[in-house]
Design an enzyme around this catalytic site. Structure first.
Site, PDB file in Angstrom:
ATOM      1  CG  ASP A   1       3.558   5.213   5.868  1.00  0.00           C
ATOM      2  OD1 ASP A   1       3.220   5.516   7.033  1.00  0.00           O
ATOM      3  OD2 ASP A   1       4.546   4.514   5.630  1.00  0.00           O
ATOM      4  CB  ILE A   2      -1.597   2.920   6.121  1.00  0.00           C
ATOM      5  CG1 ILE A   2      -2.487   3.744   5.181  1.00  0.00           C
ATOM      6  CG2 ILE A   2      -2.447   2.105   7.085  1.00  0.00           C
ATOM      7  CD1 ILE A   2      -3.300   2.909   4.210  1.00  0.00           C
TER       8      ILE A   2
ATOM      9  CG  ASN B   1      -1.129  -6.113   2.786  1.00  0.00           C
ATOM     10  OD1 ASN B   1      -2.332  -6.096   2.531  1.00  0.00           O
ATOM     11  ND2 ASN B   1      -0.282  -5.280   2.216  1.00  0.00           N
TER      12      ASN B   1
ATOM     13  CG  ASP C   1      -5.880  -4.514  -2.497  1.00  0.00           C
ATOM     14  OD1 ASP C   1      -4.751  -4.070  -2.214  1.00  0.00           O
ATOM     15  OD2 ASP C   1      -6.074  -5.383  -3.371  1.00  0.00           O
TER      16      ASP C   1
ATOM     17  CD  GLU D   1       2.992   0.946   3.174  1.00  0.00           C
ATOM     18  OE1 GLU D   1       3.804   0.628   4.050  1.00  0.00           O
ATOM     19  OE2 GLU D   1       2.991   0.447   2.026  1.00  0.00           O
TER      20      GLU D   1
END
Length: 226
Positions: A91-92, A99, A108, A134
């Protein structure tokens, strides 16, 4: 005639009898062209609908529904061949902060760029799917855990090395990913088993400071004398 019947039986969809009338020939050709175009549109619509059902609309990689079926089939083939299947869950890092700070439109863009960057640096038969939010999963058939860790390290570096360009401020963002790797180690392993192990390894990568690759290592039970 028998030849006409045979022709229709093996797939012919129209016929002309001699002497051939030019106007009839043109009319029949036009009919066949229209029919072919209609069939092509039907096929294109079907393929488009199938693609929408199997892929994540935001990132363009496969979705979670497809992941389950694909991984199950990969494990079935591995049981038959005796080879391993590896799963990478990543995941990021600090995505919520992206965000919150820059807005969901930028978030996005980051998701799309990361998915495309990873997907573009894999073998043709490896598969990337968006697992949720994510989080993403890579399925690597015929790949040992050790090899998958080396590939994951290359992907981690590929994402971290070059900032991601986004529309609007800040223009570029430094993005990293944390990755957990797991491989099947018994014939009874299920997709959920592999994903759970990869998730545990990814959690360890997060705890170790993020922007890391960790391979799942089973904890051996120990006993102590009373």
């Amino acid at each position: 005639t028998p030849r006409l019947i045979k022709g229709l039986d093996i797939g012919a969809n129209d016929y002309l009898v001699k002497p051939i009338d030019r106007n009839e020939l043109i009319a029949r050709v036009r009919t066949q062209v229209r029919r072919r175009r209609y069939q092509d549109r039907l096929r294109a619509n079907y393929e488009r609908s199938l693609s929408l059902a199997l892929t994540d609309t935001l990132t363009g990689v496969y979705n979670r529904r497809y992941l389950g079926n694909h991984l199950e089939k990969a494990l079935e083939r591995a049981r038959e061949s005796g080879k391993q299947v590896s799963v990478v869950l990543f995941d990021i890092d600090h995505f919520k902060s992206v965000n919150d700070t820059h807005g969901h439109a930028v978030g996005d863009e980051v998701l799309r760029h990361v998915a495309q960057r990873v997907n573009g640096n894999l073998r043709n038969f490896d598969m990337v799917a968006r697992y949720g939010g994510e989080e993403f999963v890579i399925v690597m058939p015929d790949t040992s855990g050790e090899t998958a860790e080396m590939v994951a390290e290359r992907l981690r570096d590929r994402v971290a090395r070059d900032p991601i360009t986004v529309a609007g401020p800040p223009g570029k963002l430094d993005i990293t990913i944390s990755m957990g790797v797991a491989a099947n180690n018994s014939p009874g392993d299920t997709p959920d088993d592999l994903l759970k192990r990869a998730d545990e390894a990814m959690f360890q990568a997060k705890r170790a400071g993020r922007n890391k690759v960790i391979g799942f290592r089973p904890v051996e039970a120990t006993s102590s004398a009373a």
